[in-house]
Design a protein around this motif. Sequence first.
Motif, PDB file in Angstrom:
ATOM      1  N   LEU A 256       0.814  -1.214   0.000  1.00  0.00           N
ATOM      2  CA  LEU A 256       0.000   0.000   0.000  1.00  0.00           C
ATOM      3  C   LEU A 256       0.848   1.265   0.000  1.00  0.00           C
ATOM      4  O   LEU A 256       0.313   2.376  -0.146  1.00  0.00           O
ATOM      5  N   GLY A 257       2.161   1.116   0.204  1.00  0.00           N
ATOM      6  CA  GLY A 257       3.065   2.266   0.228  1.00  0.00           C
ATOM      7  C   GLY A 257       2.917   3.124   1.468  1.00  0.00           C
ATOM      8  O   GLY A 257       3.166   4.344   1.424  1.00  0.00           O
ATOM      9  N   ILE A 258       2.542   2.517   2.598  1.00  0.00           N
ATOM     10  CA  ILE A 258       2.313   3.293   3.829  1.00  0.00           C
ATOM     11  C   ILE A 258       3.200   2.814   4.983  1.00  0.00           C
ATOM     12  O   ILE A 258       2.886   3.024   6.149  1.00  0.00           O
ATOM     13  N   ALA A 259       4.331   2.160   4.655  1.00  0.00           N
ATOM     14  CA  ALA A 259       5.206   1.622   5.705  1.00  0.00           C
ATOM     15  C   ALA A 259       5.693   2.714   6.646  1.00  0.00           C
ATOM     16  O   ALA A 259       5.917   2.458   7.844  1.00  0.00           O
ATOM     17  N   ASP A 260       5.862   3.944   6.131  1.00  0.00           N
ATOM     18  CA  ASP A 260       6.332   5.039   6.986  1.00  0.00           C
ATOM     19  C   ASP A 260       5.208   5.632   7.843  1.00  0.00           C
ATOM     20  O   ASP A 260       5.462   6.510   8.674  1.00  0.00           O
ATOM     21  N   ARG A 261       3.987   5.145   7.657  1.00  0.00           N
ATOM     22  CA  ARG A 261       2.848   5.672   8.416  1.00  0.00           C
ATOM     23  C   ARG A 261       2.299   4.676   9.430  1.00  0.00           C
ATOM     24  O   ARG A 261       1.374   4.995  10.186  1.00  0.00           O
ATOM     25  N   VAL A 262       2.830   3.463   9.427  1.00  0.00           N
ATOM     26  CA  VAL A 262       2.356   2.408  10.329  1.00  0.00           C
ATOM     27  C   VAL A 262       3.511   1.946  11.211  1.00  0.00           C
ATOM     28  O   VAL A 262       4.561   1.524  10.703  1.00  0.00           O
ATOM     29  N   ASP A 263       3.326   2.024  12.511  1.00  0.00           N
ATOM     30  CA  ASP A 263       4.361   1.638  13.479  1.00  0.00           C
ATOM     31  C   ASP A 263       3.896   0.387  14.218  1.00  0.00           C
ATOM     32  O   ASP A 263       2.965   0.443  15.025  1.00  0.00           O
ATOM     33  N   LEU A 264       4.516  -0.757  13.910  1.00  0.00           N
ATOM     34  CA  LEU A 264       4.206  -2.019  14.582  1.00  0.00           C
ATOM     35  C   LEU A 264       5.118  -2.142  15.795  1.00  0.00           C
ATOM     36  O   LEU A 264       6.338  -2.285  15.657  1.00  0.00           O
ATOM     37  N   VAL A 265       4.524  -2.126  16.994  1.00  0.00           N
ATOM     38  CA  VAL A 265       5.330  -2.028  18.218  1.00  0.00           C
ATOM     39  C   VAL A 265       5.329  -3.307  19.049  1.00  0.00           C
ATOM     40  O   VAL A 265       5.877  -3.337  20.150  1.00  0.00           O
ATOM     41  N   GLY A 266       4.703  -4.391  18.545  1.00  0.00           N
ATOM     42  CA  GLY A 266       4.700  -5.643  19.284  1.00  0.00           C
ATOM     43  C   GLY A 266       3.691  -5.648  20.418  1.00  0.00           C
ATOM     44  O   GLY A 266       2.940  -4.691  20.624  1.00  0.00           O
ATOM     45  N   SER A 267       3.680  -6.734  21.169  1.00  0.00           N
ATOM     46  CA  SER A 267       2.721  -6.888  22.269  1.00  0.00           C
ATOM     47  C   SER A 267       3.116  -6.007  23.452  1.00  0.00           C
ATOM     48  O   SER A 267       4.240  -6.110  23.954  1.00  0.00           O
ATOM     49  N   GLN A 268       2.189  -5.177  23.870  1.00  0.00           N
ATOM     50  CA  GLN A 268       2.391  -4.285  25.011  1.00  0.00           C
ATOM     51  C   GLN A 268       1.061  -4.112  25.730  1.00  0.00           C
ATOM     52  O   GLN A 268      -0.001  -4.283  25.134  1.00  0.00           O
ATOM     53  N   PRO A 269       1.096  -3.746  27.039  1.00  0.00           N
ATOM     54  CA  PRO A 269      -0.157  -3.477  27.755  1.00  0.00           C
ATOM     55  C   PRO A 269      -0.939  -2.354  27.076  1.00  0.00           C
ATOM     56  O   PRO A 269      -0.372  -1.379  26.583  1.00  0.00           O
ATOM     57  N   ALA A 270      -2.267  -2.523  27.048  1.00  0.00           N
ATOM     58  CA  ALA A 270      -3.112  -1.594  26.301  1.00  0.00           C
ATOM     59  C   ALA A 270      -2.924  -0.149  26.753  1.00  0.00           C
ATOM     60  O   ALA A 270      -2.753   0.749  25.917  1.00  0.00           O
ATOM     61  N   ARG A 271      -2.952   0.102  28.058  1.00  0.00           N
ATOM     62  CA  ARG A 271      -2.900   1.494  28.517  1.00  0.00           C
ATOM     63  C   ARG A 271      -1.579   2.180  28.152  1.00  0.00           C
ATOM     64  O   ARG A 271      -1.558   3.379  27.876  1.00  0.00           O
ATOM     65  N   SER A 272      -0.489   1.430  28.127  1.00  0.00           N
ATOM     66  CA  SER A 272       0.786   2.042  27.752  1.00  0.00           C
ATOM     67  C   SER A 272       0.818   2.394  26.272  1.00  0.00           C
ATOM     68  O   SER A 272       1.527   3.316  25.859  1.00  0.00           O
TER      69      SER A 272
END
Length: 379
Positions: A256-272
């Motif tokens: 989609l050409g949006i790699a610079d707009r999507v940050d995959l941060v892995g599993s983390q607690p929801a509130r953080s």
Amino acid sequence: MVLVAAAGGLRILQILRAPVGGLFRHVADLTRYLAAQGHDIGLIVDSVANDAQTETLLKALEQHASLGIHRLPMPRQFGRGDLRTPFAVTALERRLNVDILHGHGAKGGFYARLASYGRHKARVFYTPHGGVLHFPANQMSGRLFHGIERHLMSRTEAIIFESAYAQRTYSALIGAPTCQSAVIHNGLRAEEFEPVVPQDDAADFVFVGELRELKGIFPLVEALALVSRPDGQPARLVMAGDGPQRAALEARVRDLGIADRVDLVGSQPARSVFQRGRCAVVPSLAESLPYVVMEAAAAQLPVIATQVGGIAEIFGPTADSLIKPNSAQHLASSMKRILADPDAAKVEMHARLAHVSAQFSVERMAGAIEDLYHRATRR
């Protein structure tokens, strides 16, 4: 040696298979509340599926589980453990002099009710948590599990549904309960209603969930590709979670050409993670009563969600804003609306917050379940 209940308190065994996800969250909250009310609580969990994460979670519950945490084999599918474990549950129920057996999920409910064939006094409760409802009626596995469910209904004091949606689905697939039933929504702890303030560099949207197709991850990134901010800048998205389709998601994002707009941060607690976005998006294709929607609403974030499962029960007076699932166009329209009119989104957020605060607290949830226990043991 048979142990005796303390005066006024009940002796309760909670039975579940894997201590992960929303089901375990529910059992953990219930255990802490009931222990604080003077009841003796024990847990029975699978002896096979444990890892470092589950051991940490169970360790944190030990101080609230005066009847202990017991591990018995609970295979995901039918296996040898299903022949032995009900007898072990019965023996444990007798030794601990248990008043209540409460099975959670398909396997927990299966063991609790099979154990009742050899019990002396324990009342048996069952909360499906989706569980058996995930097996389609047109497949052999579904017909088998649904048939077992109908048979075991006669061994059940009450079925507790976490949503009206789950109750309707159960009745449609299996039949209206012949035992007592009740809808008792899951709840949040008081500290979860503290507002989360987005970081200065927060993205426009945040997703928290497993990276698999059922969670709507592909329509979400396809929608993002269509969305810009009012100033013309492309909208950004933070995605927290992991799962079997992470690689496929990364490939779709690149296509989609949006790699610079999507940050995959892995599993983390929801509130953080919530502080890393200004609006939560829950684009699921199917759900029961997802905690993440309640958590985002309680954290005072605007929420975009799909009209599936029991989400409308969480949205309450704002349910009209729920959108069609599996539609990038509908998602994009809602995302654009939030960006174009943040004041209207804030008004809607406060209306939803009032509803969730009144209806979805741990005290309300656990107190209602405790009341069912008391009424059953007084008869």
